[in-house]
Scaffold this motif. Structure first.
Motif, PDB file in Angstrom:
ATOM      1  N   THR B  29     -49.942  17.840 -25.881  1.00 24.84           N
ATOM      2  CA  THR B  29     -50.396  19.137 -26.384  1.00 24.84           C
ATOM      3  C   THR B  29     -51.456  19.738 -25.465  1.00 24.84           C
ATOM      4  OG1 THR B  29     -52.127  18.125 -27.715  1.00 24.84           O
ATOM      5  CG2 THR B  29     -50.007  18.476 -28.785  1.00 24.84           C
ATOM      6  N   GLY B  30     -51.710  19.088 -24.313  1.00 23.19           N
ATOM      7  CA  GLY B  30     -52.681  19.626 -23.364  1.00 23.19           C
ATOM      8  C   GLY B  30     -54.093  19.121 -23.580  1.00 23.19           C
ATOM      9  N   GLN B  31     -54.251  18.093 -24.388  1.00 20.19           N
ATOM     10  CA  GLN B  31     -55.585  17.553 -24.660  1.00 20.19           C
ATOM     11  C   GLN B  31     -55.715  16.164 -24.038  1.00 20.19           C
ATOM     12  OE1 GLN B  31     -56.858  18.932 -28.947  1.00 20.19           O
ATOM     13  NE2 GLN B  31     -54.825  18.067 -29.069  1.00 20.19           N
ATOM     14  N   ALA B 151     -44.897  23.955 -25.872  1.00 20.32           N
ATOM     15  CA  ALA B 151     -45.369  25.341 -25.782  1.00 20.32           C
ATOM     16  C   ALA B 151     -46.893  25.378 -25.877  1.00 20.32           C
ATOM     17  CB  ALA B 151     -44.740  26.174 -26.891  1.00 20.32           C
ATOM     18  N   THR B 152     -47.440  24.584 -26.787  1.00 20.58           N
ATOM     19  CA  THR B 152     -48.894  24.519 -26.939  1.00 20.58           C
ATOM     20  C   THR B 152     -49.535  24.009 -25.655  1.00 20.58           C
ATOM     21  OG1 THR B 152     -48.549  24.028 -29.263  1.00 20.58           O
ATOM     22  CG2 THR B 152     -50.746  23.613 -28.391  1.00 20.58           C
ATOM     23  N   HIS B 153     -48.902  23.036 -25.037  1.00 24.61           N
ATOM     24  CA  HIS B 153     -49.406  22.482 -23.779  1.00 24.61           C
ATOM     25  C   HIS B 153     -49.373  23.526 -22.661  1.00 24.61           C
ATOM     26  CE1 HIS B 153     -48.743  20.588 -19.834  1.00 24.61           C
ATOM     27  NE2 HIS B 153     -49.564  19.646 -20.249  1.00 24.61           N
ATOM     28  N   GLU B 156     -51.265  28.034 -24.665  1.00 22.51           N
ATOM     29  CA  GLU B 156     -51.608  28.040 -26.075  1.00 22.51           C
ATOM     30  C   GLU B 156     -51.579  29.450 -26.662  1.00 22.51           C
ATOM     31  OE1 GLU B 156     -55.126  25.726 -26.755  1.00 22.51           O
ATOM     32  OE2 GLU B 156     -55.102  26.316 -28.863  1.00 22.51           O
ATOM     33  N   THR B 157     -52.077  30.426 -25.897  1.00 16.43           N
ATOM     34  CA  THR B 157     -52.116  31.796 -26.402  1.00 16.43           C
ATOM     35  C   THR B 157     -50.707  32.322 -26.633  1.00 16.43           C
ATOM     36  OG1 THR B 157     -54.073  32.086 -25.055  1.00 16.43           O
ATOM     37  CG2 THR B 157     -53.087  34.065 -25.968  1.00 16.43           C
ATOM     38  N   GLY B 163     -45.723  32.753 -32.797  1.00 14.79           N
ATOM     39  CA  GLY B 163     -45.696  32.314 -34.183  1.00 14.79           C
ATOM     40  C   GLY B 163     -45.891  30.824 -34.399  1.00 14.79           C
ATOM     41  N   LEU B 164     -46.348  30.114 -33.361  1.00 12.55           N
ATOM     42  CA  LEU B 164     -46.555  28.677 -33.531  1.00 12.55           C
ATOM     43  C   LEU B 164     -47.999  28.407 -33.956  1.00 12.55           C
ATOM     44  CD1 LEU B 164     -44.669  27.355 -30.389  1.00 12.55           C
ATOM     45  CD2 LEU B 164     -43.792  27.802 -32.684  1.00 12.55           C
TER      46      LEU B 164
END
Lengths: 296, 279, 253
Positions: B29-31, B151-153, B156-157, B163-164
Motif C-alpha cells: 500500500t506504499g507504507q 492503486a493506493t500504492h 493515493e490521490t 472512489g477507493l
C-alpha cells in the motif's frame, strides 16, 4: 537520590546528549537533503571512534586523534555516496537505504576483524583528571566532549546559514530541480553533504569512546538509533533543534534510569519520538514540515 | 530424512518468509514499516503465554495471537495515516523499539532473561503455515482488493478520486501485516523454544525488509526468494570464515545495484509460471 | 432556446482561500443534466481549484455544493466519487504499476460482498470484465489492453484516464484540459466521443484552453477570472461578452 548525585547524573546526561546531537546532525544532513536514512552512519561513527582510539593509545595528541577519526569516517562516507547512493538516486528511497545497510554490515565486520569483538579500553590515567565544581566534579574528558560538540554544531550552523555552500545545501534540500536551474551542481552538493555528515559522525565516535573510555564494534547500532530519535525530536532540518534535543534526550535517559529503572528508558525515548512525529512533525523548534516525505 | 541442520535452515526460511510477507503486505500500500519485529514479538510472547501458561494447543494460540496483533496493527495504522514515506518508517522503527523495551521490562514473561517452556514444533508444521499464507497472498494478488491496494500504492490521490477508500486500505494492510508477523513470531518462539526481547529488535525488522527488497517487492513469492537467500547465503559463504559478513554486505550492495527491483519481479514471475498477461 | 434541464451539480457561493489568497470567491454555478458545460478563463483563474473543490480534494472555505440535491460539502474524495463524480487530471495521473486493462477494472463500483472483492478481478464473463471490455472498445484501446498504461503515448494515456473515469459509471464527468498535448486528429476524435457520451445522457463539465474546441462542443460556458465568475451563458453570448473580452485581452490569449 541526593542532589549531588542528581547533578552528577545531569552532567553525564549532557555529555551523552552532546554526542547524540552530533550523530543526529550527521543523520539529518543526509536525511534533510536526500530524504534517506543513511544506516551506515552508525558504523561510520564506530569506525571513527576506533581510528581515534587507536591513535590515542599509540600516544598521538588528542586533536590529531579527533581529526583522524573525522577524516576516516568522512572518507568512508564519500565511498558510500559514490558506490551505494549515487547509482540508486532515482530508485525508491528504500533501495539506497538498504545499500547503506550493506555498507554498515561490511564496516562492522571489518571492525570486528581489525580490532576484535572485545571492548578496547583506554589506559586509566588518561581520564583521571577531574575538575571540582563545588560538590560535583566534572571529568576533563566530559568537558572536552561537550565543548567539542558545541564548537562543531556552531561551525556547522555557520556554514549552513552564512556561506555560499550552505545556501547551495539548503537550495538542494528544498528542491533539487530548482537548485539545478539556479546553477547549483547538485551532485557535488550531495557529495559535500555526505562529507560533512561523515566528519560529524567520526567526531562523535571519537568523543563517545573518550566518554566511555572504551569502545566495541557494536557501539554504533544502539547509539545510532537513539540519534535518529534525537534528529526527529529536534526537527529533521533544524541544526539548532538537534542541539536542544540531544541534551534533552540525554537528560531524559538519565532521569528515567534514576527514577524508573534503566530498562524503561528506551520506551520513553522512542515514545517521545513517535509523539513528536505525530503532533509536531516539524520538530520541537518548528520549521519545515516533515510529514510530507517523498514516497518510499 | 533431512538432517537436523537442514531442517533448521528450512524452518528459519519459513519463519523469515512469513515475516517478510508481513512487510510486503504493508509495503504493497506504499507504507514502509521498520517495526514489524515488534508485531513479531507480540505474536511470539502471546503465543508462548497461551501454550505454556494457558495450555492451549499451538494452532489456536497462533490464531489468537494473530488476531490480537492484527488489532494492534490497526491501532498503529491510524496514527500512521498522518505520516508518509521515511517519516512513517521512523515512527514504526520507534514502535518496534518500544515493544522490545516493553518486553525487556515485562517481568511476568521473564523480562531481559527471556521466556522458555514452549514445545518444539516440527519444520513441517511451520511450512504448513508459511506455505498456506504464501498461497493465500499470491491468490489475493489477483483479486479486486489487491487492485485497490496497488492503486493506493501508485497514486493515493487518484485512487481516492476514483472512489477507493484508501484510509481503510492502508489501515487494513497494517492489521493484516501485523497478524502475519505475529504468526511468524509465534512459530519462531516454538521453533527456538526460547525467546528474549533482543530477538525482536531493529535488526530483525531490517532483516524482514531486506528479504522483501532482495527477493522482489512487487510479487508475494519474492518474499520466499528473499527469505531463502538470506538464510542460505551466510551458510554458503562459510568458507570465508571471518569475512563472511563483509562478503554478504558486498553481495547485498551488488544485488541492489544491478537489480534494484529485487530478484523476482512481475515479468519474471509471469514467465516462470507460464501465465499469460494479467486477465 | 428550449427550457434548461434541472441542474445536476450546483455550487452555491463557493469560496476557497489559501493563506489569505482567494482562489475562488463566491462562485455559484449550475451544471445542467445531460449537457456539456465548459469552464474557461486565463491561467490562474481558479479553474483547477474549482475541480478540486467539487471532488473534495479541497473543502470549500465557504459555500455549498450539491449533486442532484444531495449535499456534497465536507464529504471525503472517495465518498464524492461514489456519489457519482469522476474526473481526469490536467497532468495525467495513471497508476504506474497497472496495465490499461487493470485501470478499467479498478475504478468500477463494487457493491458486492467482502468475499466478492477477494475473487480474481476482471474474469472475462464477470460483470466487471464486460464493463471493462465495453470501455476498451469505446475508446479503441483493444490493441494496448495489456500494456503498462504509463508507457503509452500521451494522447492514449488521456484516453485511458477518461476510460478509467467512465468505468466508475459516473453521473457527472469532470475533464481537466482533455485535449492538452493531443494531435488535431486525436482532439477531433475525442470531441466525437464526448458528443456520443452526451447523447447517452452523461453530464460533462470540462476545463479547456482550446477555444475552438470549447465553442464547438459546449452547451454552456462559465468564465472565471481571478477566482470570480465574470460571465456565463451560451457560447455565442460568452464570445461577445465585454467582460470576457477584457479578461482575455488583458491576459493575451
Amino acid at each position: 537520590m541526593s542532589g549531588t548525585l542528581l547533578l552528577q547524573q545531569a552532567i553525564n546526561g549532557l555529555t551523552l546528549g552532546a554526542v547524540y546531537t552530533l550523530i543526529a546532525l550527521s543523520f539529518s544532513l543526509v536525511m534533510g537533503i536526500l530524504g534517506i536514512l543513511n544506516l551506515a552512519i552508525a558504523e561510520l561513527f564506530m569506525i571513527g571512534g576506533y581510528v581515534g582510539f587507536t591513535l590515542i593509545i599509540a600516544g598521538a595528541p588528542l586533536p590529531v586523534a579527533l581529526l583522524a577519526g573525522m577524516l576516516a569516517a568522512a572518507a568512508l562516507s564519500l565511498v558510500i555516496e559514490k558506490i551505494g547512493y549515487e547509482p540508486l538516486r532515482n530508485a525508491p528511497l528504500i533501495t539506497p537505504m538498504l545499500s547503506t545497510l550493506g555498507f554498515s554490515i561490511i564496516l562492522q565486520n571489518l571492525a570486528t576483524n581489525l580490532w576484535g569483538s572485545d571492548p578496547l579500553q583506554l589506559p586509566g590515567d588518561m581520564l583521571a583528571t577531574r575538575i571540582a565544581l563545588g560538590e560535583v566534579s566534572i571529568g576533563a574528558m566530559q568537558l572536552l566532549v561537550i565543548g567539542a560538540a558545541i564548537v562543531m554544531v556552531a561551525a556547522l550552523a555557520f556554514v549552513i546559514r552564512y556561506t555560499t555552500l550552505g545556501r547551495a545545501l539548503r537550495a538542494v534540500a528544498e528542491n533539487r530541480d530548482v537548485a539545478r536551474l539556479l546553477g547549483v551542481r547538485a551532485d557535488r552538493i550531495l557529495l559535500i553533504a555526505f562529507l560533512l555528515s561523515g566528519l560529524l559522525a567520526g567526531a562523535a565516535g571519537v568523543l563517545i569512546s573518550l566518554h566511555y573510555a572504551a569502545i566495541t564494534p557494536y557501539i554504533g547500532v544502539e547509539t545510532g538509533l537513539k540519534a535518529i530519535a534525537v534528529m526527529v525530536v529536534g526537527g529533521v532540518t533544524r541544526t539548532w533543534g538537534a542541539l536542544l534535543a540531544g541534551p534533552l534526550i540525554g537528560l531524559a535517559e538519565v532521569a528515567t534510569v534514576a527514577y524508573g529503572g534503566s530498562q524503561i528508558r528506551d520506551f520513553v525515548v522512542y515514545g517521545l519520538m513517535i509523539l513528536i512525529l505525530l503532533v509536531r512533525p516539524q520538530g520541537l523548534l518548528g520549521g519545515a514540515r516533515s510529514d510530507q516525505g517523498p514516497r518510499v | 530424512m533431512i538432517s537436523t541442520y537442514h531442517a533448521a535452515l528450512l524452518a528459519d526460511s519459513g519463519i523469515l518468509m512469513l515475516g517478510a510477507l508481513s512487510v510486503y503486505i504493508i509495503l504493497a500500500t506504499g507504507q514502509l514499516s521498520l517495526g514489524n519485529a515488534g508485531f513479531m514479538g507480540i505474536g511470539a510472547y502471546l503465543a508462548s503465554y497461551l501454550t505454556v501458561e494457558a495450555g492451549l494447543p499451538l494452532t489456536l494460540a497462533l490464531v489468537l495471537s494473530a488476531l490480537a496483533a492484527g488489532m494492534v496493527g490497526i491501532v498503529i495504522g491510524f496514527p500512521a495515516l498522518r505520516l508518509r514515506g521515511i517519516y512513517l518508517a521512523m515512527a514504526t522503527l520507534g514502535f518496534g523499539e518500544m515493544v522490545r523495551s516493553f518486553f525487556l521490562n515485562f517481568e511476568p514473561m521473564g523480562g531481559a532473561g527471556g521466556f522458555s517452556g514452549m514445545v518444539h514444533v516440527s519444520v513441517g508444521y511451520i511450512w504448513l503455515w508459511a506455505g498456506g499464507i504464501l498461497v493465500l497472498v499470491t491468490l489475493l494478488e489477483r483479486s479486486r482488493l489487491w487492485l485497490e491496494i496497488r492503486a493506493t500504492h501508485d497514486d493515493e490521490t487518484a485512487a481516492s478520486l476514483v472512489g477507493l477508500n484508501t484510509t481503510a486500505t492502508k489501515i487494513g494492510a497494517f492489521g493484516f501485516g501485523a497478524a502475519v508477523a505475529a504468526v511468524a513470531g509465534g512459530l519462531f518462539a516454538h521453533h527456538h523454544v526460547y525467546i528474549e526481547p533482543a530477538n525482536f529488535g531493529f535488526d530483525r525488522s531490517i532483516e524482514l525488509v531486506l528479504a522483501v527488497i532482495l527477493g522482489g517487492s512487487t510479487v508475494a513469492p519474492g518474499a520466499l526468494v528473499g527469505a531463502v537467500l538470506l538464510v542460505l547465503l551466510p551458510e554458503t559463504l562459510r568458507f570465508l570464515a571471518d569475512w563472511r559478513l563483509a562478503a554478504f554486505g558486498t553481495l547485498l550492495v551488488l544485488v541492489l545495484l544491478v537489480r534494484r527491483q529485487g530478484i523476482l519481479d512481475r515479468g519474471l514471475f509471469r514467465a516462470l509460471t507460464f501465465r499469460r498477461q494479467a486477465s | 432556446m428550449s427550457t434548461m434541464p434541472a441542474p445536476l451539480l450546483s455550487l452555491v457561493d463557493v469560496t476557497r482561500t489559501f493563506g489569505g489568497v482567494q482562489a475562488l470567491s463566491g462562485v455559484s454555478l449550475d451544471v445542467a443534466a445531460g449537457r456539456i458545460t465548459g469552464v474557461i478563463g486565463p491561467n490562474g483563474a481558479g479553474k483547477t481549484t474549482l475541480f478540486n473543490v467539487i471532488t473534495g480534494a479541497y473543502t470549500p472555505t465557504a459555500g455549498e455544493i450539491y449533486l442532484d440535491g444531495a449535499r456534497l460539502t465536507g464529504l471525503k474524495p472517495y465518498q464524492i466519487a461514489r456519489a457519482g463524480i469522476a474526473r481526469t487530471f490536467q497532468n495525467i495521473r495513471l497508476f504506474s504499476s497497472m496495465s490499461v486493462w487493470e485501470h478499467l477494472l479498478v475504478a468500477q463500483r463494487h457493491d458486492g460482498s467482502v468475499f466478492g472483492r477477494l475473487l480474481p478481478a476482471g474474469l472475462a464473463r464477470s460483470k466487471a470484465g464486460r464493463e471493462a471490455e465495453k470501455a476498451l472498445v469505446f475508446f479503441g484501446l483493444e490493441k494496448v489492453r495489456d500494456r503498462p498504461a504509463r508507457e503509452l503515448p500521451y494522447g492514449t494515456q488521456r484516453k485511458v484516464e477518461m476510460a478509467r473515469a467512465l468505468t466508475a459509471n459516473p453521473r457527472l464527468l469532470l475533464l481537466d484540459e482533455p485535449i492538452a498535448g493531443m494531435s488535431h486528429e486525436e482532439a477531433d476524435e475525442l470531441r466525437h466521443l464526448l458528443m456520443r457520451l452526451r447523447a447517452d445522457g452523461l453530464t460533462i463539465l470540462l476545463i479547456e484552453h482550446d477555444m475552438t474546441f470549447v465553442m464547438n462542443l459546449c452547451d454552456r460556458i462559465h468564465v472565471l477570472d481571478f477566482g470570480r465568475q465574470i460571465a456565463h451563458g451560451t457560447p455565442e453570448a460568452v464570445r461577445t461578452d465585454p467582460a470576457v473580452l477584457d479578461a482575455y485581452l488583458g491576459a493575451d490569449t
